[in-house]
Enzyme design. Structure first.
Site, PDB file in Angstrom:
ATOM      1  N   HIS A  95       0.673  -0.729   0.132  1.00 43.00           N
ATOM      2  CA  HIS A  95       0.434   0.369   0.001  1.00 43.00           C
ATOM      3  C   HIS A  95       0.991   1.094   0.289  1.00 43.00           C
ATOM      4  O   HIS A  95       1.501   1.269   0.578  1.00 43.00           O
ATOM      5  CB  HIS A  95      -0.618   0.028   1.243  1.00 43.00           C
ATOM      6  CG  HIS A  95      -1.811   1.545   1.549  1.00 43.00           C
ATOM      7  ND1 HIS A  95      -2.438   1.402   0.409  1.00 43.00           N
ATOM      8  CD2 HIS A  95      -2.294   2.029   2.446  1.00 43.00           C
ATOM      9  CE1 HIS A  95      -2.964   2.903   0.936  1.00 43.00           C
ATOM     10  NE2 HIS A  95      -2.808   3.126   2.419  1.00 43.00           N
ATOM     11  N   HIS A  97       0.699   5.961  -1.006  1.00 40.85           N
ATOM     12  CA  HIS A  97       0.159   6.794  -1.369  1.00 40.85           C
ATOM     13  C   HIS A  97       0.964   7.142  -2.239  1.00 40.85           C
ATOM     14  O   HIS A  97       1.284   8.638  -2.506  1.00 40.85           O
ATOM     15  CB  HIS A  97      -0.338   8.315  -0.712  1.00 40.85           C
ATOM     16  CG  HIS A  97      -0.982   7.395   0.786  1.00 40.85           C
ATOM     17  ND1 HIS A  97      -1.524   8.363   1.980  1.00 40.85           N
ATOM     18  CD2 HIS A  97      -1.258   6.174   1.058  1.00 40.85           C
ATOM     19  CE1 HIS A  97      -2.705   7.734   2.600  1.00 40.85           C
ATOM     20  NE2 HIS A  97      -2.417   6.333   2.150  1.00 40.85           N
ATOM     21  N   ASP A 120       1.027  -4.713 -19.951  1.00 37.61           N
ATOM     22  CA  ASP A 120       1.612  -6.975 -19.618  1.00 37.61           C
ATOM     23  C   ASP A 120       1.147  -6.531 -18.236  1.00 37.61           C
ATOM     24  O   ASP A 120       1.876  -7.996 -18.078  1.00 37.61           O
ATOM     25  CB  ASP A 120       3.289  -6.251 -19.361  1.00 37.61           C
ATOM     26  CG  ASP A 120       4.144  -5.556 -20.850  1.00 37.61           C
ATOM     27  OD1 ASP A 120       3.569  -7.496 -22.059  1.00 37.61           O
ATOM     28  OD2 ASP A 120       4.926  -5.174 -21.070  1.00 37.61           O
ATOM     29  N   TYR A 227       6.917 -15.369 -22.642  1.00 41.40           N
ATOM     30  CA  TYR A 227       7.502 -13.700 -21.818  1.00 41.40           C
ATOM     31  C   TYR A 227       8.997 -15.025 -21.311  1.00 41.40           C
ATOM     32  O   TYR A 227       8.973 -15.486 -20.596  1.00 41.40           O
ATOM     33  CB  TYR A 227       6.660 -12.881 -22.087  1.00 41.40           C
ATOM     34  CG  TYR A 227       8.008 -12.074 -21.192  1.00 41.40           C
ATOM     35  CD1 TYR A 227       7.892 -10.888 -22.216  1.00 41.40           C
ATOM     36  CD2 TYR A 227       8.180 -11.574 -19.792  1.00 41.40           C
ATOM     37  CE1 TYR A 227       8.739  -9.755 -21.626  1.00 41.40           C
ATOM     38  CE2 TYR A 227       9.553 -10.484 -19.690  1.00 41.40           C
ATOM     39  CZ  TYR A 227       9.048 -10.017 -20.541  1.00 41.40           C
ATOM     40  OH  TYR A 227      10.431  -8.479 -20.315  1.00 41.40           O
TER      41      TYR A 227
HETATM   42 ZN   LIG Z   1      -3.851   4.552   3.149  1.00 42.28          ZN
END
Ligand SMILES: [Zn+2]
Length: 233
Positions: A95, A97, A120, A227
């Site tokens: 996670h 920002h 891709d 690939y």
């Molecule tokens: Zn956050």
């Protein structure tokens, strides 16, 4: 030390976000899971990245109960845990920002696939969750964030689209491991930046043709992928 290798991998995956310029100060968090033991390793809350050690990585179970660690886990732990429970094939969650992906999340616009770089990695647009209701925000905010992500994927395949934009918040990404989740966070930011620039250059830009989108995704993923090099193990 419990889950020493996983802790080291999670630490390294967190540091990758710093190296790639995706996080400021203590923003962001990466976790990884040991599926066999049902244990999650996650960055502690509010510790500067440069001070992080493997021993500070917090270990929790799938009920978000701390099993090992003296520090508080990332406040987003419950979101991570919800994703591990709902997406059985994933091994890591990241996670951030990061600027451009978060801008799309704030605009509440899915990121269209304008080119093969996107294709891709993400087999379709990167979706946006619905807004959380006021009661979801007030009560169990992090858990409800996870549930909102899972609702967004009710008819989407999380293994083919390893990222989501949480409305008004920021992206969550995942992958087969903590390092894969971080890698997807880096690629998502790159794709988000290019999509923004594509629309600046031509506001009428159209998504990639389905055939080209499929071609690029499927040559890297799935049983017919060709690939890269053949894996020998
Ligand atoms: Zn956050």
């Amino acid at each position: 030390m419990l889950l020493k290798t996983l802790r080291e991998e999670v630490l390294e995956a967190n540091l990758e976000l710093v190296r790639r310029g995706l996080v400021l100060y203590t923003f962001g968090n990466v976790s990884g899971i040991d599926r066999r033991q049902g244990l999650v390793a996650i960055k502690p809350s509010g510790v500067p990245y440069q001070d992080l050690t493997p021993g500070q990585i917090v270990i929790s179970d799938l009920e978000a109960k701390i099993v090992d660690g003296n520090l508080r886990p990332s406040s987003d732990l419950l979101t991570h845990v919800e994703l591990y429970k709902s997406f059985p094939n994933i091994g890591g969650v990241a996670h951030t920002h990061s600027e451009f992906a978060t801008s799309w999340a704030q605009a509440e616009k899915p990121i269209p696939c304008f080119g093969t770089t996107h294709a891709d990695y993400f087999h379709g647009s990167v979706p946006v969750t619905e807004r959380l209701t006021s009661s979801e925000i007030t009560k169990d905010y992090e858990l409800e964030t996870g549930k909102a992500i899972c609702r967004t994927f009710a008819r989407l395949d999380p293994d083919s689209i390893p990222a989501v934009l949480v409305a008004g918040h920021a992206p969550f990404c995942w992958g087969s491991s903590a390092s894969s989740a971080s890698h997807h966070a880096v690629i998502l930011e790159y794709v988000a930046r290019m999509a923004y620039h594509t629309l600046l250059i031509n506001a009428g830009s159209q998504p990639l043709a389905r055939e080209l989108h499929d071609k690029h995704f499927l040559r890297k993923h799935g049983s017919n992928a060709y690939y890269g090099q053949v894996k020998t193990q």
